[in-house]
Design an enzyme around this catalytic site. Structure first.
Site, PDB file in Angstrom:
ATOM      1  N   GLU A   4       0.852  -1.197   0.000  1.00  0.00           N
ATOM      2  CA  GLU A   4       0.000   0.000   0.000  1.00  0.00           C
ATOM      3  C   GLU A   4       0.886   1.244   0.000  1.00  0.00           C
ATOM      4  O   GLU A   4       1.745   1.386   0.870  1.00  0.00           O
ATOM      5  CB  GLU A   4      -0.895  -0.031   1.242  1.00  0.00           C
ATOM      6  N   ASP A  27       1.292  -3.086  13.001  1.00  0.00           N
ATOM      7  CA  ASP A  27       0.021  -3.414  13.653  1.00  0.00           C
ATOM      8  C   ASP A  27      -0.935  -4.141  12.692  1.00  0.00           C
ATOM      9  O   ASP A  27      -1.750  -4.940  13.113  1.00  0.00           O
ATOM     10  CB  ASP A  27      -0.664  -2.134  14.128  1.00  0.00           C
ATOM     11  N   TYR A  28      -0.815  -3.839  11.386  1.00  0.00           N
ATOM     12  CA  TYR A  28      -1.762  -4.408  10.425  1.00  0.00           C
ATOM     13  C   TYR A  28      -1.307  -5.756   9.894  1.00  0.00           C
ATOM     14  O   TYR A  28      -1.980  -6.362   9.063  1.00  0.00           O
ATOM     15  CB  TYR A  28      -2.039  -3.398   9.303  1.00  0.00           C
ATOM     16  N   ILE A  29      -0.203  -6.216  10.426  1.00  0.00           N
ATOM     17  CA  ILE A  29       0.253  -7.550  10.020  1.00  0.00           C
ATOM     18  C   ILE A  29      -0.723  -8.606  10.534  1.00  0.00           C
ATOM     19  O   ILE A  29      -0.774  -9.724  10.030  1.00  0.00           O
ATOM     20  CB  ILE A  29       1.689  -7.821  10.526  1.00  0.00           C
ATOM     21  N   HIS A  60      -0.650   2.480  15.805  1.00  0.00           N
ATOM     22  CA  HIS A  60       0.576   2.877  15.106  1.00  0.00           C
ATOM     23  C   HIS A  60       1.762   2.900  16.049  1.00  0.00           C
ATOM     24  O   HIS A  60       2.738   3.590  15.821  1.00  0.00           O
ATOM     25  CB  HIS A  60       0.388   4.225  14.403  1.00  0.00           C
TER      26      HIS A  60
END
Ligand SMILES: Cc1ncc(C[n+]2csc(CCOP(=O)(O)OP(=O)(O)O)c2C)c(N)n1
Ligand SMILES: [Mg+2]
Length: 816
Positions: free
Chosen positions: A507, A563-565, A605
């Site tokens: 992204e 964090d989005y892993i 974050h």
């Protein structure tokens, strides 16, 4: 002119067609017989569990015809007929897999590591190097998780697209011939409810990759019928919006009955052509399938299907429908002769008998191959145990166990070990030669199975990450201090110039060069194929990486924030981390996951979920560089390795200044090696990532109070300190503190366990070993949120001071 039976591009003559049909029928019968006998084997206890492809034979025969050398499969446990039809699975191998034979020559899927029907071909030679994948049929190693095969499928398909269009990899002819390979996916109807299915379908439609996905629809997912799974109870109906048209790219979607042989052959032929030539994804919804023996050996479907449903299923069984079709088939040639596949039913009965006999023989052979080495070891052991009993004072007890051993009919290696180890306990007070022989026997036998079950979690080739040597960054005397993000950027530019097969995607990765400008100007320099934006879809970003890496490319997949892993954790854990292990070292995906994390500004974050990551991702190198030079060095190391790695850059480090090295692309941070960044004699402090800056500051302040900390940067959480250097420091300081910003009991507990028990540091401690972590809640927003959620320099100072106070209260008076 002979009227052709079905339209095929190969223009089969009637005789050829007849041969194909009868041979297909035989394959379907052998496959069915394997399912029936296999289920019985599991129920009888010869196998722990059995799951089979019965009721889905016919479409797999059609798929096998369209599947070409060099193509890839990413499917699930129902595909045994397909694997047999392409010649990558024999009935004997199916049974060897079912028994869990640990000899990979007998059970090539996984050498006994996986449940049966988790298929895999071998991409690697014995030394871990690639085979020529364009000269073989390829099946990526299956996983049990429903729809878990989908993200990888996307990458396998996308690799063809890259090989076709990226000039830099034109010479990679062991992996692709002009991108002509199709990736074939299979999935059950109920599994299409999973998010991974939809995420993959959307992404493949956007990217336009050569992928053909078959949905085997038997209207059930174990006991649950379609009305609970799928809107309108019809997956192709709800997928209609993905259909391409004159104005829009999308999918070609087919619906076909799973018991209509000619229609299936036509559809699969067309689907293969569209995907291969045009690089357009195709969905084939195969309806009217069923399960003659229920879902798996764990249950029986009579429990949840009505008699009416069971009768209906019987009436659509593709094997019986095929039989009828063969018997009734006739066409006329231009001379008015009637042509048939068989003249009488007895011809089919002969084939059916052959199929039964061949399968029974295959089963027997597989069982003997599995059983004989275990029985042989058991017989040897028995001789030894009798000898031991003769010499021992405890012969009464030992003989009783020997009798139990002889009567025990479980055919498992463990049976031998259980009795050998129990008998050894009776010999603790005794000393004679056969006791030593027994001890050796136990150790050797355990070693054999440790190798069979315990190897290949990581690469064992000469490119294993831990074998890549360190190269230090080189500086000029007047080297500038620059924004650290430019070190990452300039290093990536060098990497991309050196490795034409490297790609990076995620992204905001492409056009703007990532959210922190670490890839600034890269897309302009290396093009949109190699430096690319993706949708917001972490799981399939990882899937792209896995599939491409399995096909010889060197993908770097970006997860924008650590964090989005979590969105991708299932794919990382179940697929990537287990790939090399579950294929017994026969497949690999040397991809890099690039992410950034730790302290910044809020609940999502600032995260540092390292404990979860280290627990779930064993099989992936987990690297936590403290600055961008270290990070760049890890990229350089991993590009040379054939292991996968997660490299986590420090979110708050991009704008800090670092000295600019001159050997970009060349310096390498070693994996599994710690670095001592401050020497001291009072306390060993172990930390990693951005916490290290605070630890260093605290250590400097503590010096003013005459407390000397030895500060160690772990750098590599997995593997961790392979040469056991931390314990050497504890030997000197006799005190140990692990500091991080994960929750209590997270990565700090993992590190503590390694140091105290694996490295045996407990014996050198004079003070209680301590962990200093974040609060158990997520880090709150902003500067104060960080200060009160994570550990600050003051917290670290006070914690170390307190340890010293406890040790010497007179010298270090209480602070608070
Ligand atoms: C993520 C996940 N959830 C649950 C399961 C347990 N499970 C195994 S197969 C299955 C049903 C799958 O049905 P379907 O996709 O229709 O395939 P079929 O077995 O009918 O061919 C379930 C729920 C699993 N393996 N993985
Ligand atoms: Mg189903």
């Amino acid at each position: 002119m002979i009227k052709k039976a079905i339209e095929t591009p190969n223009n089969l003559s009637f005789e050829q067609f007849k041969k194909t049909v009868l041979s297909d029928y035989k394959t379907a019968l052998v496959s069915r017989e394997c399912s029936l006998l296999g289920r019985r084997e599991a129920l009888m206890g010869r196998a722990k569990f059995g799951i089979f492809g019965a009721g889905k034979e016919m479409p797999q025969l059609a798929m096998a015809k369209a599947f070409k050398i060099g193509d890839w499969r990413s499917g699930y446990y129902r595909d045994q007929t397909f694997m047999m039809a392409i010649g990558e699975l024999t009935a004997q191998q199916l049974f060897a897999n079912l028994y869990g034979d640990t000899d990979i020559k007998n059970a090539p899927e996984s050498g006994g590591r996986q449940m049966n029907n988790h298929f895999a071909t071998h991409s690697l030679n014995e030394d871990g190097s690639w085979k020529n994948l364009t000269e073989q049929y390829n099946s990526s190693s299956d996983i049990s998780c429903t729809a878990g095969q989908m993200p990888r499928l996307l990458g396998l398909a996308q690799a063809s697209k890259i090989y076709r269009h990226e000039k830099g990899v034109k010479d990679f002819t062991n992996f692709s011939k002009n991108g002509d390979e199709v990736a074939w996916g299979t999935i059950g109807n109920a599994s299409t409810s999973e998010g991974l299915f939809w995420e993959t379908i959307n992404a493949a439609g956007v990217i336009q990759v050569p992928m053909v996905i078959s949905i085997w629809d038997d209207e059930y997912g174990i006991s649950v019928p379609a009305k609970y799974h799928t809107t309108k109870e019809n997956i192709s109906e709800v997928l209609k919006g993905f259909q391409r048209d004159e104005n829009n790219k999308g999918y070609e979607i087919f619906t076909v009955k799973g018991n209509d042989y000619p229609a299936l052959i036509n559809v699969y032929e067309k689907a293969g052509e569209i995907a291969r030539k045009q690089h357009v994804p195709v969905i084939i919804h195969v309806t009217d399938l069923m399960q003659p023996i229920g879902h798996s050996s764990s249950g029986s479907h009579e429990r949840y299907k009505s008699q009416e449903r069971l009768d209906y299923e019987k009436s659509i069984d593709c094997n019986t429908v095929m039989r009828e079709w063969i018997l009734n088939y006739k066409i006329e040639d231009n001379e008015g002769n009637t042509l048939r596949f068989v003249d009488s039913e007895s011809e089919l009965e002969i084939i059916e008998k052959e199929a039964k006999n061949e399968t029974r023989l295959a089963k027997r052979n597989a069982w003997n191959d599995f059983k004989n080495p275990i029985s042989k070891a058991g017989s040897e052991l028995l001789v030894l145990l009798n000898e031991v009993a003769k010499n021992s004072k405890n012969s009464v007890f030992i003989n009783k166990l020997i009798e139990e051993f002889k009567a025990d009919d479980e055919v498992q290696a463990r049976t031998n070990l259980v009795y050998a180890r129990k008998i050894l306990r009776y010999l603790t007070e005794e000393d004679f030669t056969s006791k030593i022989t027994l001890q050796n026997w136990i150790n050797n036998y355990k070693k054999i199975f440790k190798t069979r079950y315990g190897t290949h979690l990581y690469s064992e080739s000469k490119k294993a990450a831990i074998k890549i040597k360190e190269v230090k960054p080189v500086y000029k005397e007047d080297s500038l201090k620059v924004d650290a993000r430019t070190i990452i950027r300039d290093n990536f530019k060098e990497v991309f110039s050196n490795y034409p097969d490297s790609l990076i995607f995620g992204e905001d990765t492409g056009y703007i060069g990532d959210v922190n400008q670490g890839l600034e100007g890269m897309q302009e320099q290396f093009g949109e194929i190699r430096v690319r934006d993706t949708g917001i879809r972490e799981a399939t970003i990882i899937g792209q990486g896995i599939g491409m890496a399995m096909r010889g490319l060197r993908p770097i997949a970006e997860i924008q924030y650590l964090d989005y892993i979590l969105y991708a954790l299932q794919t990382l854990s179940d697929d990537l981390a287990s790939l090399h292990y579950r294929s017994a070292g026969k497949q690999k995906a040397p991809m890099i996951i690039r992410s950034r994390g730790h302290r910044l500004e809020g609940i999502w974050h600032s995260g540092s979920p390292m404990g979860g990551i280290t627990s779930l991702l064993k099989g992936i190198n987990i690297l936590v560089p403290r600055n961008m030079t270290k990070a760049a060095g890890f990229y350089n190391t991993m590009m040379e390795s054939d292991d996968p790695a997660l490299i986590i850059e420090n979110l708050n480090g991009y704008r800090l200044k670092e000295k600019q090295p001159t050997n970009f692309g060349k310096f390498k941070t070693p994996v599994g090696v710690i670095e001592t960044i401050l020497e001291g004699s009072d306390v060993t402090i172990v930390s990693y990532g951005s916490t290290l800056k605070l630890v260093e500051d605290a250590a400097i302040q503590l010096r003013q109070f005459d407390i000397n900390c030895e500060v160690i940067d772990i750098q590599s959480l997995m593997p961790l300190d392979i040469s056991h250097d931390i314990v050497k420091s504890v030997q000197k300081t006799n005190r140990l503190m692990v500091i991080d910003e994960d929750v209590p009991g997270g990565a700090s507990a993992y590190i503590m366990n390694e140091v105290l028990t694996t490295q045996n540091a407990y014996q050198y401690l004079d003070s209680k070993p301590l962990t200093l972590c974040s609060e158990p809640h997520r880090p709150a927003y902003g500067t104060d949120g960080d200060y009160f959620s994570n550990r600050s320099t003051e917290d670290i100072f006070e914690a170390v001071y307190q340890v010293m106070h406890e040790y010497n209260p007179k010298r270090f008076k209480p602070l608070l």
